[in-house]
Design a protein around this motif. Structure first.
Motif, PDB file in Angstrom:
ATOM      1  N   VAL A 206       0.867  -1.179   0.000  1.00 28.46           N
ATOM      2  CA  VAL A 206       0.000   0.000   0.000  1.00 28.46           C
ATOM      3  C   VAL A 206       0.900   1.223   0.000  1.00 28.46           C
ATOM      4  CG1 VAL A 206      -1.751   1.312   1.250  1.00 28.46           C
ATOM      5  CG2 VAL A 206      -1.815  -1.192   1.273  1.00 28.46           C
ATOM      6  N   TYR A 207       0.616   2.135  -0.913  1.00 29.90           N
ATOM      7  CA  TYR A 207       1.283   3.433  -0.950  1.00 29.90           C
ATOM      8  C   TYR A 207       0.238   4.482  -0.604  1.00 29.90           C
ATOM      9  CZ  TYR A 207       5.248   1.301  -3.346  1.00 29.90           C
ATOM     10  OH  TYR A 207       6.341   0.532  -3.665  1.00 29.90           O
ATOM     11  N   SER A 208       0.536   5.327   0.381  1.00 30.48           N
ATOM     12  CA  SER A 208      -0.416   6.355   0.807  1.00 30.48           C
ATOM     13  C   SER A 208       0.289   7.695   0.936  1.00 30.48           C
ATOM     14  CB  SER A 208      -1.033   5.973   2.154  1.00 30.48           C
ATOM     15  OG  SER A 208      -1.878   7.007   2.608  1.00 30.48           O
ATOM     16  N   ARG A 209      -0.397   8.728   0.499  1.00 26.98           N
ATOM     17  CA  ARG A 209       0.113  10.083   0.723  1.00 26.98           C
ATOM     18  C   ARG A 209      -0.873  10.921   1.526  1.00 26.98           C
ATOM     19  NH1 ARG A 209       0.140  12.848  -5.261  1.00 26.98           N
ATOM     20  NH2 ARG A 209      -2.092  12.688  -5.611  1.00 26.98           N
ATOM     21  N   VAL A 210      -1.842  10.258   2.156  1.00 26.22           N
ATOM     22  CA  VAL A 210      -2.790  10.942   3.040  1.00 26.22           C
ATOM     23  C   VAL A 210      -2.568  10.442   4.464  1.00 26.22           C
ATOM     24  CG1 VAL A 210      -4.518  11.307   1.241  1.00 26.22           C
ATOM     25  CG2 VAL A 210      -4.624   9.248   2.621  1.00 26.22           C
ATOM     26  N   PRO A 211      -2.857  11.283   5.461  1.00 26.40           N
ATOM     27  CA  PRO A 211      -2.721  10.835   6.854  1.00 26.40           C
ATOM     28  C   PRO A 211      -3.700   9.697   7.160  1.00 26.40           C
ATOM     29  CG  PRO A 211      -2.911  13.231   6.730  1.00 26.40           C
ATOM     30  CD  PRO A 211      -3.230  12.695   5.370  1.00 26.40           C
ATOM     31  N   LEU A 212      -3.190   8.676   7.829  1.00 29.32           N
ATOM     32  CA  LEU A 212      -4.002   7.518   8.174  1.00 29.32           C
ATOM     33  C   LEU A 212      -4.376   7.560   9.645  1.00 29.32           C
ATOM     34  CD1 LEU A 212      -1.991   4.834   6.217  1.00 29.32           C
ATOM     35  CD2 LEU A 212      -4.053   6.043   5.490  1.00 29.32           C
ATOM     36  N   GLN A 213      -5.530   6.973   9.946  1.00 22.61           N
ATOM     37  CA  GLN A 213      -5.989   6.896  11.327  1.00 22.61           C
ATOM     38  C   GLN A 213      -4.982   6.071  12.131  1.00 22.61           C
ATOM     39  OE1 GLN A 213      -9.910   5.260  11.682  1.00 22.61           O
ATOM     40  NE2 GLN A 213      -9.977   5.490  13.890  1.00 22.61           N
ATOM     41  N   GLN A 214      -4.752   6.454  13.375  1.00 24.48           N
ATOM     42  CA  GLN A 214      -3.813   5.731  14.225  1.00 24.48           C
ATOM     43  C   GLN A 214      -4.205   4.259  14.310  1.00 24.48           C
ATOM     44  OE1 GLN A 214      -3.100   7.506  18.021  1.00 24.48           O
ATOM     45  NE2 GLN A 214      -1.798   5.839  18.703  1.00 24.48           N
ATOM     46  N   GLY A 215      -3.215   3.383  14.156  1.00 27.80           N
ATOM     47  CA  GLY A 215      -3.458   1.944  14.195  1.00 27.80           C
ATOM     48  C   GLY A 215      -3.717   1.336  12.831  1.00 27.80           C
ATOM     49  N   TYR A 216      -3.853   2.165  11.817  1.00 25.00           N
ATOM     50  CA  TYR A 216      -4.071   1.697  10.446  1.00 25.00           C
ATOM     51  C   TYR A 216      -2.949   2.250   9.600  1.00 25.00           C
ATOM     52  CZ  TYR A 216      -8.668   0.407  12.030  1.00 25.00           C
ATOM     53  OH  TYR A 216      -9.688  -0.177  12.703  1.00 25.00           O
ATOM     54  N   LEU A 217      -2.477   1.608   8.788  1.00 25.21           N
ATOM     55  CA  LEU A 217      -2.649   0.365   8.081  1.00 25.21           C
ATOM     56  C   LEU A 217      -2.316  -0.792   9.018  1.00 25.21           C
ATOM     57  CD1 LEU A 217      -0.501   1.497   5.098  1.00 25.21           C
ATOM     58  CD2 LEU A 217      -2.878   1.022   4.902  1.00 25.21           C
ATOM     59  N   TYR A 218      -2.996  -1.906   8.825  1.00 32.73           N
ATOM     60  CA  TYR A 218      -2.567  -3.097   9.535  1.00 32.73           C
ATOM     61  C   TYR A 218      -2.915  -4.338   8.736  1.00 32.73           C
ATOM     62  CZ  TYR A 218      -7.142  -4.326  11.622  1.00 32.73           C
ATOM     63  OH  TYR A 218      -8.441  -4.698  11.835  1.00 32.73           O
ATOM     64  N   ALA A 219      -2.147  -5.375   9.008  1.00 35.75           N
ATOM     65  CA  ALA A 219      -2.318  -6.650   8.317  1.00 35.75           C
ATOM     66  C   ALA A 219      -3.097  -7.599   9.208  1.00 35.75           C
ATOM     67  CB  ALA A 219      -0.957  -7.244   7.982  1.00 35.75           C
ATOM     68  N   HIS A 220      -4.001  -8.308   8.591  1.00 35.36           N
ATOM     69  CA  HIS A 220      -4.757  -9.356   9.280  1.00 35.36           C
ATOM     70  C   HIS A 220      -4.750 -10.547   8.322  1.00 35.36           C
ATOM     71  CE1 HIS A 220      -7.866 -10.798  12.142  1.00 35.36           C
ATOM     72  NE2 HIS A 220      -8.196 -11.527  11.100  1.00 35.36           N
ATOM     73  N   ASN A 221      -3.829 -11.454   8.542  1.00 33.82           N
ATOM     74  CA  ASN A 221      -3.670 -12.599   7.657  1.00 33.82           C
ATOM     75  C   ASN A 221      -4.206 -13.837   8.350  1.00 33.82           C
ATOM     76  OD1 ASN A 221      -2.363 -10.871   5.840  1.00 33.82           O
ATOM     77  ND2 ASN A 221      -0.442 -11.146   6.909  1.00 33.82           N
ATOM     78  N   VAL A 222      -5.183 -14.471   7.713  1.00 33.82           N
ATOM     79  CA  VAL A 222      -5.856 -15.610   8.322  1.00 33.82           C
ATOM     80  C   VAL A 222      -6.216 -16.620   7.234  1.00 33.82           C
ATOM     81  CG1 VAL A 222      -8.126 -14.479   8.237  1.00 33.82           C
ATOM     82  CG2 VAL A 222      -7.734 -16.276   9.889  1.00 33.82           C
ATOM     83  N   ASN A 223      -6.094 -17.891   7.567  1.00 33.74           N
ATOM     84  CA  ASN A 223      -6.451 -18.974   6.654  1.00 33.74           C
ATOM     85  C   ASN A 223      -5.740 -18.881   5.311  1.00 33.74           C
ATOM     86  OD1 ASN A 223      -8.243 -20.136   8.507  1.00 33.74           O
ATOM     87  ND2 ASN A 223      -9.939 -18.870   7.814  1.00 33.74           N
ATOM     88  N   GLY A 224      -4.500 -18.358   5.302  1.00 29.56           N
ATOM     89  CA  GLY A 224      -3.746 -18.247   4.060  1.00 29.56           C
ATOM     90  C   GLY A 224      -4.175 -17.090   3.179  1.00 29.56           C
ATOM     91  N   ILE A 225      -4.994 -16.200   3.706  1.00 29.98           N
ATOM     92  CA  ILE A 225      -5.497 -15.043   2.948  1.00 29.98           C
ATOM     93  C   ILE A 225      -4.952 -13.782   3.603  1.00 29.98           C
ATOM     94  CG2 ILE A 225      -7.551 -13.822   2.158  1.00 29.98           C
ATOM     95  CD1 ILE A 225      -9.012 -16.593   2.564  1.00 29.98           C
ATOM     96  N   GLU A 226      -4.462 -12.855   2.785  1.00 24.59           N
ATOM     97  CA  GLU A 226      -3.892 -11.613   3.284  1.00 24.59           C
ATOM     98  C   GLU A 226      -4.933 -10.499   3.220  1.00 24.59           C
ATOM     99  OE1 GLU A 226      -0.481 -10.814   0.848  1.00 24.59           O
ATOM    100  OE2 GLU A 226       0.263 -12.845   1.098  1.00 24.59           O
ATOM    101  N   PHE A 227      -5.219  -9.896   4.371  1.00 22.91           N
ATOM    102  CA  PHE A 227      -6.104  -8.738   4.442  1.00 22.91           C
ATOM    103  C   PHE A 227      -5.269  -7.545   4.898  1.00 22.91           C
ATOM    104  CE2 PHE A 227      -8.972 -12.308   5.164  1.00 22.91           C
ATOM    105  CZ  PHE A 227     -10.008 -12.019   4.296  1.00 22.91           C
TER     106      PHE A 227
END
Length: 110
Positions: free
Chosen positions: A47-68
């Motif tokens: 992910v490439y971002s040039r806008v301020p992100l909410q605290q705690g985001y970006l984050y990865a949640h990888n489950v069951n072999g799927i990347e979120f």
């Protein structure tokens, strides 16, 4: 564009961020080493971002072999942007079940 998301990046942990730097953007890498042997691992999200992100985001949640990869901006914290990478070897029903779990978890965090 203020946020750009790529899948199938095939990053690995020995890659440094400066290799993939784009001026004016902050890089976030979500990768799970799924490769075997000397080649690059499969999957991966950037992910490439040039806008301020909410605290705690970006984050990865990888489950069951799927990347979120979950993104929220400061300017619109009630909007979730979710990048999904699923290998063709993973059944779509497993993806839907995992997505429901991620959505339930994200909405309970509000």
């Amino acid at each position: 564009m203020d946020i750009v998301l790529f899948t199938e990046t095939r990053f690995n942990s020995s890659d440094t961020d400066d290799i993939y730097n784009i001026d004016g953007y902050r890089l976030f890498r979500n990768y799970v080493s799924q490769g075997t042997g000397p080649g690059r691992p499969y999957g991966g999200t950037a992910v490439y971002s040039r806008v301020p992100l909410q605290q705690g985001y970006l984050y990865a949640h990888n489950v069951n072999g799927i990347e979120f990869t979950i993104i929220k901006t400061e300017s619109n914290p009630h909007l979730s942007i979710i990048g999904v990478y699923r290998s063709p070897n993973i059944d779509i029903s497993r993806q839907l079940s995992s997505l429901r779990s991620v959505l339930d978890e994200d909405s309970s965090a509000l």
